[in-house]
Write an enzyme that holds these catalytic residues in place. Structure first.
Site, short mmCIF file in Angstrom:
data_model
loop_
_atom_site.label_atom_id
_atom_site.label_comp_id
_atom_site.label_asym_id
_atom_site.label_seq_id
_atom_site.Cartn_x
_atom_site.Cartn_y
_atom_site.Cartn_z
N THR A 103 0.83 -1.20 0.00
CA THR A 103 0.00 0.00 0.00
C THR A 103 0.87 1.25 0.00
OG1 THR A 103 -1.57 1.29 1.33
CG2 THR A 103 -0.11 -0.19 2.52
N TYR A 139 -1.89 -0.93 10.29
CA TYR A 139 -2.12 -1.44 8.93
C TYR A 139 -0.92 -1.16 8.04
CZ TYR A 139 -3.58 -1.40 4.08
OH TYR A 139 -3.63 -1.58 2.72
#
Length: 327
Positions: A117, A141
């Site tokens: 990401t 995350y």
């Protein structure tokens, strides 16, 4: 046809990757625990239900299918949840990935494509982020994704595990034939939230902040069509097959769309109004985030074909109207 192990293949991006793999002449083998995925989305190859924490199950799947490569999409991805439950994210995303990597190495499967990401770059507002930008993850995350990237580098040094890492922001749309699409429980992504509001599945869409320093006051984000994204993953796998070595790539368009722009296109495509509520800013939301993807375009030959806003919304709306997976 060569087998490719696709973890998270029952999820949004993973299921589209399976479709692209089948079209490219591979057999995608989905490995998914269905915690956030849908068995109805597994349409393009075998399905093995299992958890990344279960090393014995992973070893059995590698032995049974002998995949030539791994595409790893399986992860928990909710930023807010990761702030509340960091242990869950480190355990699932990092320990699960470590299990998978060790199982792949033990099976002699040394080509690995990882879904990361652009959140690994952290809170860098109003800049174009490329692969050389500093990595400053700000939650469990993004931290867990960065950790897996580092694990992959270590296993390349120790075991020759060749890997391609893809970092991206907002993925949108659905395959044009509406065989699979985007459906999360709970839903947090803008376009499906808008379409839910359009057809009455939710009462209203909340715009979180209307006073940002942008032309219309709402946040700007980089969106890439899911089919363009997974085509990049196919190119990444071919990159490894050609022996070009490990590499990280951003996948995005390099420009963004505001929340109001996405709403406007959604109203045009659906020919229906979007009921809106204006709310305050959310903590941590940046004004503008876009991904620099020159490396992918130059080195991989990746060119996003469907990542204009009209196409992304139109494809999403077509799938949205076709019916969701069973809850």
């Amino acid at each position: 046809m060569p087998n490719i192990l696709v973890t998270g293949g029952a999820g949004y991006i993973g299921s589209h990757a399976c479709k692209a793999l089948k079209a490219a002449g591979y057999t995608p083998v989905t490995f998914d625990n269905l915690s956030t995925g849908w068995e109805e989305a597994v349409k393009f190859g075998p399905f093995e239900k299992g958890d990344l924490q279960d090393r014995a199950k992973l070893d059995a799947v590698f032995a049974a299918y002998q995949p030539v490569a791994v595409m790893h999409f399986a992860a928990l991805t909710q930023v807010g949840e990761s702030l509340q439950l960091p242990g869950l994210y480190w355990r699932n995303n990092v320990l699960g990935s470590l299990n998978l990597i060790e199982a792949a190495v033990a099976a002699g499967c040394l080509k690995f494509v990882f879904s990361s990401t652009c959140a690994v770059y952290g809170d860098q507002d109003n800049v174009v982020l490329d692969e050389d930008s500093a990595q400053q993850p700000i939650n469990a995350y993004s931290g867990s994704k960065k950790a897996v990237e580092e694990i992959l580098r270590d296993f390349e040094a120790s075991n020759g595990l060749q890997h391609v890492v893809f970092r991206y922001f907002n993925v949108a749309g659905a395959d044009p034939e509406a065989e699979v699409g985007e459906f999360h429980q709970p839903e947090t992504h803008l376009i499906p939230l808008i379409l839910d509001a359009v057809d009455g599945r939710r009462d209203t869409l909340t715009i979180h902040g209307t006073d940002y320093d942008t032309p219309d006051g709402t946040c700007i984000r980089d969106y890439v069509h899911v089919m363009d994204l997974v085509e990049g993953h196919i190119l990444g796998m071919e990159w490894l097959e050609e022996g070009k070595g490990s590499r990280a790539f951003n996948l995005g368009t390099g420009h963004g769309f505001s929340v109001r722009e996405v709403i406007e296109h959604s109203q045009t495509v659906s020919n229906r109004p979007v009921p809106i509520t204006e709310g305050p800013r959310r903590p941590g939301d940046c004004t503008k985030l876009v991904s620099g993807s020159l490396r992918a375009k130059v080195e991989l030959g990746w060119t996003p074909q469907r990542s204009d806003l009209k196409t992304m919304v139109s494809d999403a709306w077509r799938w949205h109207q076709s019916g969701h997976y069973e809850i």
